[in-house]
Design an enzyme around this catalytic site. Sequence first.
Site, PDB file in Angstrom:
ATOM      1  CG  LEU A  87      -1.892  -1.187   1.287  1.00 47.16           C
ATOM      2  CD1 LEU A  87      -2.566  -1.274   2.648  1.00 47.16           C
ATOM      3  CD2 LEU A  87      -2.931  -1.073   0.174  1.00 47.16           C
ATOM      4  CG  HIS A 103       5.112 -10.882   8.725  1.00 54.52           C
ATOM      5  ND1 HIS A 103       5.241 -10.543   7.398  1.00 54.52           N
ATOM      6  CD2 HIS A 103       6.257 -11.511   9.072  1.00 54.52           C
ATOM      7  CE1 HIS A 103       6.427 -10.939   6.964  1.00 54.52           C
ATOM      8  NE2 HIS A 103       7.066 -11.529   7.964  1.00 54.52           N
TER       9      HIS A 103
HETATM   10  C1  GRF Z   1      -0.832 -16.085   6.230  1.00 57.77           C
HETATM   11  O1  GRF Z   1       0.180 -16.970   6.615  1.00 57.77           O
HETATM   12  C2  GRF Z   1      -0.434 -14.664   6.507  1.00 57.77           C
HETATM   13  O2  GRF Z   1       0.447 -14.517   7.580  1.00 57.77           O
HETATM   14  C3  GRF Z   1       0.285 -14.261   5.264  1.00 57.77           C
HETATM   15  O3  GRF Z   1      -0.405 -14.913   4.232  1.00 57.77           O
HETATM   16  C4  GRF Z   1      -1.019 -16.094   4.709  1.00 57.77           C
HETATM   17  C5  GRF Z   1      -2.452 -16.034   4.303  1.00 57.77           C
HETATM   18  O4  GRF Z   1      -3.129 -17.237   4.487  1.00 57.77           O
HETATM   19  N1  GRF Z   1       0.355 -12.820   5.182  1.00 57.77           N
HETATM   20  P1  GRF Z   1      -4.694 -17.336   4.243  1.00 57.77           P
HETATM   21  O5  GRF Z   1      -5.005 -16.799   2.855  1.00 57.77           O
HETATM   22  O6  GRF Z   1      -5.370 -16.555   5.312  1.00 57.77           O
HETATM   23  O7  GRF Z   1      -4.973 -18.800   4.346  1.00 57.77           O
END
Ligand code: GRF
Length: 188
Positions: A87, A103
């Site tokens: 962003l 994260h």
């Molecule tokens: C998660 O591990 C999150 O930390 C990262 O992307 C992944 C998304 O997983 N930013 P989902 O699409 O919620 O299954």
Amino acid sequence: MKNIVVLVSGSGTNLQRIIDTIEAGEIENAKVSLVVADRKCYGLERAKNHAIDHILVPRGKNFSSELAKVIPADTDLIVLAGFLSILKPEFCENWNGKIINIHPALLPKFGGKGMWGMNVHNAVIEAGEKESGATVHFVTSGIDEGEAILQKSFEVTAEDTPETLAQKVHQVEYEIFPLAINKVLQNK
Ligand code: GRF
């Protein structure tokens, strides 16, 4: 009632967790008012399945300004749940204190440009880390640099692979994401 906008790029299991915990009353007095995806993904289907408003804003150069146009003014919190576009600083500043991200590592370690998805878990294994986990943090213009809201760790064992880490991290995410959302919404 607090309005949450969720941004997704992928399968959206964290989005599903947010929807489920709201329905279960674990996130208090809130609703997902809109799901925005920056590409076609299963996250949009999840929104559709729960009759939640959803929109695709294609990723690219003008993404942040196009996104700004679709976010309702009465939004209380923007939640990045597996969202891959970066962003623009102006967007982050306009929504300062009202955007959070999850994260898949223990920030400030393994954050920043290129640190997403399996890249993170590969890097954690390669570095021989003794622990990994997940972090929910505020979003600022510096990638993965905003203040942490909640973090939870677990031990990395000799048997772990990037794939097992990804699974373990997801479980931790499902635990801390609703708690962090509640915390921010209730200003706790
Ligand atoms: C998660 O591990 C999150 O930390 C990262 O992307 C992944 C998304 O997983 N930013 P989902 O699409 O919620 O299954």
